[in-house]
Write a protein that holds these residues in place. Sequence first.
Motif, PDB file in Angstrom:
ATOM      1  N   ARG A  42       0.820  -1.223   0.000  1.00  0.00           N
ATOM      2  CA  ARG A  42       0.000   0.000   0.000  1.00  0.00           C
ATOM      3  C   ARG A  42       0.852   1.270   0.000  1.00  0.00           C
ATOM      4  N   SER A  43       2.150   1.118   0.188  1.00  0.00           N
ATOM      5  CA  SER A  43       3.026   2.296   0.228  1.00  0.00           C
ATOM      6  C   SER A  43       3.381   2.758  -1.188  1.00  0.00           C
ATOM      7  N   ARG A  44       3.165   4.023  -1.436  1.00  0.00           N
ATOM      8  CA  ARG A  44       3.528   4.606  -2.722  1.00  0.00           C
ATOM      9  C   ARG A  44       4.821   5.393  -2.617  1.00  0.00           C
ATOM     10  N   TYR A  45       5.248   5.665  -1.394  1.00  0.00           N
ATOM     11  CA  TYR A  45       6.507   6.381  -1.174  1.00  0.00           C
ATOM     12  C   TYR A  45       7.061   5.970   0.188  1.00  0.00           C
ATOM     13  N   PHE A  46       8.239   6.449   0.521  1.00  0.00           N
ATOM     14  CA  PHE A  46       8.874   6.083   1.790  1.00  0.00           C
ATOM     15  C   PHE A  46       8.212   6.808   2.963  1.00  0.00           C
ATOM     16  N   ARG A  47       7.982   6.059   4.018  1.00  0.00           N
ATOM     17  CA  ARG A  47       7.471   6.644   5.258  1.00  0.00           C
ATOM     18  C   ARG A  47       8.381   6.240   6.409  1.00  0.00           C
ATOM     19  N   LEU A  48       8.655   7.198   7.273  1.00  0.00           N
ATOM     20  CA  LEU A  48       9.632   6.968   8.333  1.00  0.00           C
ATOM     21  C   LEU A  48       9.041   7.291   9.705  1.00  0.00           C
ATOM     22  N   ARG A  49       9.339   6.433  10.677  1.00  0.00           N
ATOM     23  CA  ARG A  49       9.011   6.730  12.071  1.00  0.00           C
ATOM     24  C   ARG A  49      10.103   6.124  12.952  1.00  0.00           C
ATOM     25  N   VAL A  50      10.218   6.613  14.177  1.00  0.00           N
ATOM     26  CA  VAL A  50      11.170   6.067  15.138  1.00  0.00           C
ATOM     27  C   VAL A  50      10.384   5.368  16.236  1.00  0.00           C
ATOM     28  N   LYS A  51      10.641   4.081  16.404  1.00  0.00           N
ATOM     29  CA  LYS A  51       9.910   3.269  17.375  1.00  0.00           C
ATOM     30  C   LYS A  51      10.398   3.555  18.796  1.00  0.00           C
ATOM     31  N   PRO A  52       9.614   3.162  19.818  1.00  0.00           N
ATOM     32  CA  PRO A  52       9.990   3.417  21.210  1.00  0.00           C
ATOM     33  C   PRO A  52      11.366   2.876  21.611  1.00  0.00           C
ATOM     34  N   ASN A  53      11.841   1.825  20.906  1.00  0.00           N
ATOM     35  CA  ASN A  53      13.170   1.285  21.217  1.00  0.00           C
ATOM     36  C   ASN A  53      14.289   2.074  20.543  1.00  0.00           C
ATOM     37  N   GLY A  54      13.929   3.136  19.804  1.00  0.00           N
ATOM     38  CA  GLY A  54      14.915   3.993  19.158  1.00  0.00           C
ATOM     39  C   GLY A  54      15.276   3.593  17.743  1.00  0.00           C
TER      40      GLY A  54
END
Length: 239
Positions: free
Chosen positions: A24-36
């Motif tokens: 379903r991703s058409r482009y890059f998506r970034l997040r930082v998880k609680p573990n860093g």
Amino acid sequence: MFMKAEKVIDVEPVGQVILVRNERSRYFRLRVKPNGHAHVSMPVLASESKAIEFVKSKTDWIQEQQQKLKTGLTVFGQDSAFRTKFHQLKIVKVKQAKVSNLIGNGIIQINIPEKYDHQHPSIQQFIRRTLTEVMRYEAKAYLPFRLKELADKHQFQFEKVFVKHVKSRWGSCSHTNNINLNVHLMRLPEPLIDYVILHELAHTKEKNHSKSFWDLLELVCPGSKKLDKELKNYHVDVF
């Protein structure tokens, strides 16, 4: 040839990065998880090299988020209940153009223009600097007085006292019995302030953390082990 749906790689200087192919991703998506760890959701046909390039372009942002997770810094807002020994923080929205402070009558008032987001790093830094300066003022007025009071009560002798803003210790005692106390003591509960002071005074007689030291500290500060454990819930210069 596609890599696995999920793959863990190391990207310097941010460390482990989890790459996940998502239909379903058409482009890059970034997040930082609680573990860093950085987590990248990417299109199925995107290359790993493009994903790594994307992560490297976001290095500053990733490290900022990792630092926040690591330090646990408070985000101060209008509902913050922060207080020093003698002052209570109050944050208000105002119609003026610049961020300012007003200190007096037991209140540290931070005025934030209505058009600004209080979570912006520059505003949070302004609040933290203001709080540190208030604590510095309080500490220089209160800590030497309280140190002498407790030293006289329990018959300790010390040479000089220094009140400093340091990032590593709540207090220390030199081999010549000079006592150093941190301005950040002013955000601790009063029993913990006294505990730190008595801890350093005990070092004027016992220079290490031997059984003799803890026996002496317990004599002048009953419940010292419990207080020492409670102190670990607070972090020097992280608030």
